[in-house]
Motif scaffolding. Structure first.
Motif, PDB file in Angstrom:
ATOM      1  N   THR A  11       2.197  10.483  -3.803  1.00 54.98           N
ATOM      2  CA  THR A  11       2.626  11.347  -2.708  1.00 54.98           C
ATOM      3  C   THR A  11       4.123  11.628  -2.753  1.00 54.98           C
ATOM      4  O   THR A  11       4.566  12.668  -2.270  1.00 54.98           O
ATOM      5  CB  THR A  11       2.251  10.738  -1.349  1.00 54.98           C
ATOM      6  OG1 THR A  11       2.886   9.469  -1.216  1.00 54.98           O
ATOM      7  CG2 THR A  11       0.754  10.616  -1.206  1.00 54.98           C
ATOM      8  N   THR A  71       1.055   4.033  -3.051  1.00 54.60           N
ATOM      9  CA  THR A  71       0.741   5.424  -2.734  1.00 54.60           C
ATOM     10  C   THR A  71       1.926   6.342  -3.017  1.00 54.60           C
ATOM     11  O   THR A  71       1.747   7.505  -3.364  1.00 54.60           O
ATOM     12  CB  THR A  71       0.316   5.538  -1.261  1.00 54.60           C
ATOM     13  OG1 THR A  71      -0.733   4.609  -1.021  1.00 54.60           O
ATOM     14  CG2 THR A  71      -0.147   6.924  -0.912  1.00 54.60           C
ATOM     15  N   ASN A  95       0.817  -1.217   0.000  1.00 60.41           N
ATOM     16  CA  ASN A  95       0.000   0.000   0.000  1.00 60.41           C
ATOM     17  C   ASN A  95       0.849   1.265   0.000  1.00 60.41           C
ATOM     18  O   ASN A  95       0.545   2.225  -0.703  1.00 60.41           O
ATOM     19  CB  ASN A  95      -0.943   0.019   1.201  1.00 60.41           C
ATOM     20  CG  ASN A  95      -2.025  -1.029   1.092  1.00 60.41           C
ATOM     21  OD1 ASN A  95      -2.276  -1.556   0.021  1.00 60.41           O
ATOM     22  ND2 ASN A  95      -2.646  -1.327   2.218  1.00 60.41           N
TER      23      ASN A  95
END
Length: 99
Positions: A53, A49, A45
């Protein structure tokens, strides 16, 4: 309308330090931050991400590098942050090993 010369960095070494800190230092801090998160939380995860980000954090760190008065000081801050995140990566891999 050109920029006011009194606000521009005059020293070529300061300019070089700010540019390299913005690109390289910001990249190192961004990557080590996300790898430190990945060593403590769900790796898949966090790494997925990180595609979004990581870029946003890198751009924010670029802006901070150009706003700083001293390029060498911002390099020092980015190196210390990277070392801190490396320590978190080491501790995360030691105390939270992948099964």
């Amino acid at each position: 309308m050109p920029a006011n010369p009194k606000y521009l960095t005059q020293s070529i070494w300061q300019r070089f330090a700010k540019i390299t800190a913005a690109f390289l230092g910001g990249y190192f801090v961004s990557i080590t931050f996300h790898l430190a998160l990945a060593s403590w939380f769900n790796r898949a995860n966090v790494l997925i991400t990180m595609a979004f980000t990581g870029f946003i954090l890198w751009v924010a760190l670029m802006v901070v590098a150009f706003l700083a008065k001293s390029g060498w000081k911002i390099w020092g801050i980015y190196i210390l942050l990277s070392l801190f995140f490396y320590l978190l990566i080491y501790l995360g891999q030691t105390y939270n090993p992948i099964a």
